[in-house]
Design an enzyme around this catalytic site. Structure first.
Site, PDB file in Angstrom:
ATOM      1  N   ASP A  11       0.772  -1.233  -0.091  1.00  0.00           N
ATOM      2  CA  ASP A  11      -0.019   0.098  -0.166  1.00  0.00           C
ATOM      3  C   ASP A  11       0.826   1.336  -0.140  1.00  0.00           C
ATOM      4  O   ASP A  11       0.828   2.012   0.831  1.00  0.00           O
ATOM      5  CB  ASP A  11      -0.939  -0.116   1.177  1.00  0.00           C
ATOM      6  N   HIS A 248      10.073   0.642   8.059  1.00  0.00           N
ATOM      7  CA  HIS A 248       9.641  -0.567   8.256  1.00  0.00           C
ATOM      8  C   HIS A 248       9.457  -1.568   7.269  1.00  0.00           C
ATOM      9  O   HIS A 248      10.172  -2.718   7.377  1.00  0.00           O
ATOM     10  CB  HIS A 248       8.151  -0.488   8.934  1.00  0.00           C
TER      11      HIS A 248
END
Length: 342
Positions: A11, A248
């Protein structure tokens, strides 16, 4: 060299973008496709960003549009702690707008592509999931037997001890906890599922010295990263007064590449809270192997410096690693006040 069959489910997202750039540059990875999912932004934005990234990496990697909404709707009364657009900018890429190539968008939905790939490459296909697990859960609902043939899933999400969107929940797992529960409970006995949680990603914090080394290099990848990072850096300063970032999703790709850098990867029972608004998305990790069915691996301890050097190596090869080490050595000399004597 035998390549690894990889699908990235994502995403995008600044950290997704850096992760996809890295994945595309790893020689062992054969990137079969990029699947979009709603998460950081709406599905139209994340799909457009996937197309921008595919165009940038220049390998004609096909893009497949995925799920727009999570399996478990988010209460409209819920207000996020972080204002919309602060982390990734209004467009998900820190206001940077690289060219888009809409011809890379396929008519096949992401779910169908994942299932077709699992059938084509049984026990070979690996999925690096950088966003909510909605697409994978939908695949399981449609054809669980095919999904059992996936070799491994590397999921950026969750945590053992803390959250980032709420006190107890990480964003991806909070966004669709039912998808996490579906994937782990129905697939964990057959497929290696790795939860790359906040404890592991936070251990690989990238300070401004490290980031400056990357963004000062004269490559197209460095220029792209340099263009998207300022929004992310500004967010980390405004929220936590930290000089640097945790990328991340990049850590997830780097772990998938060299999991041997992680010396502690317990096999656990993982549950994701679905039935509580206040604890939505919290991951309950049971390390007691004798009292529960193990359905996921949770890496906890990693050689962060080796992992970060590997990213330098992916971007700039061995010469880049040598230059980075020299730069860090000079900084250490300055800190010891003997720079001019070294």
């Amino acid at each position: 060299m035998k390549t690894r069959k990889i699908i990235i489910d994502t995403d995008p997202g600044i950290d997704d973008a850096v992760a996809i750039i890295a994945a595309a540059m790893i020689p062992e990875f054969e990137l079969l496709g990029i699947c979009s999912v709603g998460g950081n932004k709406g599905i139209e934005c994340t799909t457009d960003n996937a197309l921008r990234l595919s165009a940038f990496i220049g390998k004609n990697t096909p893009v497949f549009k995925g799920a727009a909404a999570s399996l478990q709707p988010i209460s409209p009364d819920y207000v996020r702690k972080v204002p919309e657009g602060l982390i990734h900018g209004s467009n998900g890429l820190g206001e940077y707008n690289p060219p888009i190539d809409s011809t890379l968008l396929q008519k096949t939905p992401a779910v169908d592509f994942i299932l077709e790939s699992a059938k084509k490459y049984p026990d070979e296909l690996e999925i690096i999931a950088l966003g909510p697990l909605t697409n994978l859960a939908l695949c399981i609902e449609q054809d669980i037997e095919t999904m059992k043939k996936i070799k491994a899933i590397y999921s950026m999400g969750g945590s053992v001890y803390r959250g980032n969107v709420t006190p107890v929940a990480e964003f991806n797992y909070w966004h669709d906890p039912l998808a996490v529960q579906t994937v782990c409970q129905k697939l964990g006995a057959f497929t290696d599922i790795f939860m790359i949680g906040l404890e592991l990603t936070a251990a690989c914090f990238m300070d401004m010295n490290y980031l400056s080394f990357i963004t000062n290099q004269k490559t197209k990848e460095a220029e792209f990263i340099s263009a998207i990072l300022p929004t992310y850096i500004k967010y980390n300063w405004e929220i936590g007064k930290t000089l640097g970032v945790i990328i991340h999703d990049l850590i997830t790709v780097l772990f998938a590449h060299t999991p041997e850098l992680c010396k502690n990867i317990p096999h656990v029972n993982l549950q994701c809270v679905c039935d509580s608004e206040i604890a939505r998305g919290q991951t309950i990790v049971d390390f007691d192997a004798d009292l529960c069915d193990k359905n996921a691996y949770v890496p906890l301890v990693i050689d962060a410096e080796a992992l970060k050097e590997n990213f330098i190596r992916i971007l700039f090869r061995e010469q880049g690693v040598s230059e980075y080490r020299d730069a860090m050595h000079r900084i250490q000399n300055i800190n010891r006040h003997d720079f001019f004597l070294s």
